[in-house]
Design an enzyme around this catalytic site. Structure first.
Site, PDB file in Angstrom:
ATOM      1  N   LYS B 108       4.866  -3.582  28.377  1.00 30.19           N
ATOM      2  CA  LYS B 108       5.125  -2.487  29.309  1.00 30.19           C
ATOM      3  C   LYS B 108       3.791  -1.804  29.550  1.00 30.19           C
ATOM      4  O   LYS B 108       3.252  -1.131  28.671  1.00 30.19           O
ATOM      5  CB  LYS B 108       6.146  -1.494  28.745  1.00 30.19           C
ATOM      6  CG  LYS B 108       6.279  -0.261  29.630  1.00 30.19           C
ATOM      7  CD  LYS B 108       7.227   0.789  29.087  1.00 30.19           C
ATOM      8  CE  LYS B 108       6.926   2.123  29.748  1.00 30.19           C
ATOM      9  NZ  LYS B 108       7.816   3.202  29.316  1.00 30.19           N
ATOM     10  N   GLY B 169      10.053  11.968  30.377  1.00 29.95           N
ATOM     11  CA  GLY B 169      10.626  12.999  29.506  1.00 29.95           C
ATOM     12  C   GLY B 169      11.141  14.230  30.221  1.00 29.95           C
ATOM     13  O   GLY B 169      11.646  15.151  29.579  1.00 29.95           O
ATOM     14  N   ASN B 218      14.460   6.689  27.334  1.00 24.72           N
ATOM     15  CA  ASN B 218      14.328   6.999  25.921  1.00 24.72           C
ATOM     16  C   ASN B 218      14.863   8.391  25.631  1.00 24.72           C
ATOM     17  O   ASN B 218      15.901   8.564  25.001  1.00 24.72           O
ATOM     18  CB  ASN B 218      12.855   6.866  25.499  1.00 24.72           C
ATOM     19  CG  ASN B 218      12.636   7.052  24.006  1.00 24.72           C
ATOM     20  OD1 ASN B 218      13.481   7.561  23.289  1.00 24.72           O
ATOM     21  ND2 ASN B 218      11.510   6.630  23.510  1.00 24.72           N
ATOM     22  N   THR B 219      14.148   9.409  26.180  1.00 24.68           N
ATOM     23  CA  THR B 219      14.453  10.794  25.835  1.00 24.68           C
ATOM     24  C   THR B 219      15.886  11.187  26.167  1.00 24.68           C
ATOM     25  O   THR B 219      16.503  11.956  25.424  1.00 24.68           O
ATOM     26  CB  THR B 219      13.472  11.737  26.571  1.00 24.68           C
ATOM     27  OG1 THR B 219      12.152  11.218  26.419  1.00 24.68           O
ATOM     28  CG2 THR B 219      13.517  13.140  26.003  1.00 24.68           C
TER      29      THR B 219
END
Lengths: 76, 269
Positions: B108, B169, B218-219
């Site tokens: 990535k 995020g 993710n977050t």
């Protein structure tokens, strides 16, 4: 004078470290607590070049070398 | 032909060259309350490919059980990232270290332009992508939601192009769905994954409804009040969005159209 011949300073993960003159990469890894034979999931670069695992034994360190030892951590 | 399973059960896979994935949800491993919650959330998400970062080994303590052991034991495929790299040179070195450490060609690629926005530095990103593809990597490129940048990355041969929905995020969801739709339109053959900015399940579903091939987040899971429940929500949202895209939505109409027949209405007087 004698000491200059027996030890040299390199940088490992950004920190200066004294190692015996003529130390190899596997010697260094062993002193770091990393088993050069068994270690999985780590990689090494010397002077910003990746050293393939199969070639670790061929690398003799020199004064002033920079060594990076990395692994995978949590990330997004 | 009586027992034909739904298309999603058989042929619908996300093809990344070195692997084909049943789950179109890629999940990060950072920021969970503890490792057990991470493992439970990953399992609930149904993901098969999880991201990890590359960092210096802690030389003060090399005895701790590594994240890798944990993830590998659970059977996840790993997608290392180049998070924290600001130049093409750094990103290439980190990618090469990742390949050596994790024995994967997948990377990535993330080249950041500034700390405040974590927006990609396009010039450095393109340079790194070219170098890595020439070096045999399978590059999944995190990038701006700019159609031209995305096209350049696709033309270079990136395995997947991954425009952001909003800053990393931030949880702001799809701030420019028009651009995301345009990118899908311009690059019908390129695997496209929305990476970054997803806040909740509807964001993921909406991106999939635009025809995206996958979601990387993710977050949104790791920082949710209940990460495991949110992981399950994301799994369902991605599946629902995918099915809706495949099913083909109805066109929007300005005026109402009755669904019940007009003939035979009960009339009074």
């Amino acid at each position: 004078m004698n000491r200059a011949h027996s030890a040299m300073t390199i940088a490992v993960n950004g920190e200066p470290r004294e190692v015996p003159a003529g130390a190899t990469l596997p010697d260094l890894l062993a002193t770091l607590g990393i088993d050069p034979e068994g270690a999985r999931g780590i990689a090494v670069a010397v002077n910003e070049e990746v050293v393939r695992r199969a070639r670790w034994g061929e690398v003799t360190l020199a004064a002033g070398d920079t060594v990076e030892v990395i692994t995978a951590v949590q990330g997004g | 032909m009586t027992d034909t399973p739904p298309a999603t059960e058989t042929a619908d896979r996300l093809d990344l060259g070195v692997c084909t994935l049943r789950s179109r949800l890629l999940v990060g491993t950072s920021g969970y309350p503890n490792p057990q919650v991470m493992l439970d959330a990953l399992r609930a998400s149904g993901t098969e490919l999880v991201t990890v970062a590359i960092r210096r080994v802690n030389l003060q303590d090399t005895s701790e059980e590594s994240l890798l052991e944990l993830l590998r034991r659970e059977g996840y495929r790993l997608l290392p990232n180049t998070a924290g790299c600001y130049t093409a040179k750094e990103a290439v070195l980190v990618a090469q270290l990742a390949r050596e450490a994790l024995e994967t060609d997948l990377i990535k690629l993330e080249v950041i332009g500034d700390d405040e926005t974590l927006m990609p530095d396009v010039e450095q990103l393109l340079r790194a992508a070219r170098t890595l593809i020439d070096d045999g990597f399978r590059v999944l490129a995190y990038c701006n939601d700019d159609p031209i940048t995305c096209r350049k990355l696709a033309d270079l041969g990136c395995t997947a192009v991954m425009p952001l929905a909003s800053p990393i995020g931030s949880g702001m969801g799809l701030v420019n769905p028009y651009n995301l739709a345009l990118i899908r339109e311009l690059l019908p053959q390129t695997p496209l994954i929305v990476d970054a900015g997803i806040g909740t399940a509807s964001d993921a579903a909406r991106a999939m409804e635009l025809g995206y091939d996958g979601i990387l987040l993710n977050t949104a899971i790791s920082n949710a009040q209940h990460p495991v429940m949110m992981a399950q929500a994301m799994r369902r949202a991605v599946e629902a969005g995918r099915l809706a895209w495949q099913a083909g939505r109805i066109p929007r109409r300005f005026y109402a159209r009755a669904s019940s027949p007009l003939e035979g209405r009960v009339g009074l007087g």
